[in-house]
Design a protein around this motif. Structure first.
Motif: not given
Lengths: 258, 270
Positions: A150, A153, A156, B156, B160, B175, B204
């Motif tokens: 994934r 972002r 993170q 976002l 998650q 999303e 997105v």
């Protein structure tokens, strides 16, 4: 835990080994170190997760009259590194280190590490392989790879300890990927990418679209304040460490995918 | 019942305006809809919805069981099947708990609501996290500027990691990107990022672009969701967003700038 059978014994002694991080300190000025660590670790407070550390002074650039031990140790603790032992410390400073609660190891040659050539942009390289590593040029083979499917972002962070890191979906600005091995990013790599985090200078970074804020391999890093070189910006690229004029430098090459 | 969070990270990008218009749009399509203001301590949604004088009980009262849902839900003045659950202005955000929010949402489901729109506060703290915790879908409102994009990216990431769907390993929260306060003229002149740039950075799916317009201020002063201002660009754009949200295909409008023609310049705009 095993002591539960001998619950009457208040203390027990066992010998054992554990691994520790060696911080090779070349400059004892706490201010300089703080700057260097901030540049290297980006001011992240929990980089080391409470690991014990050996402070190695074998490569001191000049002999200081005194060392600000409380300043030094609290700086390391801020990154959750626990200094426990100093070694190769000049005799004149040993007493002050003991007073600061640090154990002092004397020139045990078997423990001596061969340090990699100094990172060009940094005064201190706090991240080094554990004491037993013989020569830094031997790549520590990563044990496997960590897969992340994934996008990562802003804010993170992922650390592939002892492994390569494969990211599918890209890394946003403000995110951070760290691997002890190489980093493979399928998608735009826009945040910070730190490969060879414990000193593997054969680690590389690959991406299908380079837009990184910072790249680092084995402690040698490069930022792109003035933008990325045109040949690689937004394009597939490979980043590795090369030896040029006796210093290790980050090199960015376009990656031809055909 | 579907829970939709309207979130952004950054403040002042148009979350509450968007929440008000989207819940209204869903209600206009015949869905029984509730909109919850999670901005405990500030309370804006009731103003935008024009029901501030009818607030007696609020979300915190319901969470603390000082009032039941039936007492606290305020019926919208335009739509019969739209209800507003306002935020408390006197409590602080610590009064909100995950269990409390879950219970409120269960209560709404029990009452036969089709959609619940959660209007998130700015920031990434408790209120914002609680607003997105139970979301099935998320509309991330972003202005075409770097700080807003960065904050949306951050939210976002939180979506998650902190949403129930993520924690329970279910299908991730769906999303949607909504670019708001968009000025095609400034994009044309190179002063503003285009919606394509924004989408490229956030990766997105785009649900719509809302043009920058004075109408929005006018609507909030009147206490009327912008989607009701029939014929305006903003209302049309929000109607498109609601249609796309419900799975319909709509072409993107109000994203290109046409220089005023010579005649228009001579005789003044229409």
């Amino acid at each position: 835990m095993q002591g539960s059978r001998n619950a009457t014994k208040a203390i027990e002694f066992k010998s054992g080994t554990f691994s520790a991080t060696t911080a090779i300190i070349r400059d004892t000025n706490a201010m300089h170190l703080a700057d260097a660590m901030h540049a290297l670790l980006g001011g992240r407070p929990d980089f080391f997760a409470g690991e014990p550390a050996i402070l190695d002074f074998s490569q001191l650039q000049k002999l200081p009259e005194r060392v600000d031990w409380p300043g030094l140790t609290s700086l390391l603790r801020r990154y959750r590194l626990q200094p426990v032992v100093v070694r190769h410390l000049p005799e004149s400073l040993a007493d002050s280190a003991r007073k600061a609660g640090l154990a002092v190891l004397h020139g045990d040659e078997s423990l001596k590490t061969v340090a990699p050539p100094p990172a060009p942009q940094t005064k201190a390289a706090p991240v080094e392989p554990p004491a037993a590593a013989p020569a830094p040029s031997i790549p520590s083979t990563p044990k496997g790879s960590m897969l992340l499917d994934r996008p990562l972002r802003s804010g993170q962070q992922v650390y592939a300890r002892g492994a390569d890191l494969v990211i599918i979906g890209g890394v946003s600005n403000g995110a951070e990927v760290i691997a002890d091995g190489s980093i493979h990013c399928y998608g735009p790599l826009r945040g910070r990418a730190i490969a060879g985090a414990v000193g593997d200078n054969s680690a590389r970074i690959f991406t299908t679209a380079l837009g990184a804020e910072l790249v680092s391999i084995a402690g040698v890093f490069r930022t792109f304040e003035k933008g990325l070189p045109e040949a690689v910006a937004g394009k597939p690229a490979q980043i590795r460490l090369v030896n040029e004029a006796n210093t290790q430098q980050i090199r960015l090459d376009p990656l031809v995918l055909s | 019942m579907k829970t939709v969070v309207v979130t952004s990270g950054k403040g002042g990008v148009g979350k509450t305006t968007t929440s008000a218009s989207i819940c209204t749009g869903l209600a206009l399509r015949g869905f029984k809809t509730a909109v919850i203001d999670f901005d405990v301590g500030l309370r804006n949604l009731d103003l935008i919805m024009g029901c501030e004088r009818r607030v007696v009980y609020d979300l915190i009262n319901v969470v603390n069981k000082e009032a039941n849902l039936h007492q606290a839900l305020i019926k919208d003045k335009h739509c019969d099947n739209l209800f507003v659950l306002p935020a408390s202005q006197t409590r602080d955000k610590d009064a909100l708990t995950e269990e409390g929010v879950e219970e409120v949402l269960k209560g709404l489901e029990h009452q036969g609501f089709d959609y619940v729109v959660c209007d998130s506060p700015a920031g990434i703290e408790r209120g914002a996290v609680l607003a997105l915790t139970f979301a099935d879908e998320a509309i991330v409102v972003t202005n075409p500027e770097v700080s807003s994009i960065r904050d949306s990216d951050r939210i976002l990431g939180i979506l998650q990691s902190k949403s129930r769907r993520a924690k329970e390993g279910r299908e991730p929260v769906k999303e949607h990107l909504l670019v708001s306060r968009y000025s095609p003229k400034r994009v044309e002149e190179g002063e503003m990022l285009s919606y394509k740039d924004v989408q490229e950075l956030l990766r997105v799916p785009l649900i719509g672009v809302i043009p920058e317009s004075e109408i929005v201020l006018q609507a909030s002063n009147q206490g009327t969701p912008a989607i009701h201002l029939t014929g305006s660009d903003v209302a049309e754009a929000y109607l498109d967003v609601v249609a796309r949200f419900l799975g319909e295909e709509r072409e993107l409008r109000f994203v290109s700038y046409e220089k005023p023609s010579l005649l228009k310049r001579i005789f003044g705009g229409a």
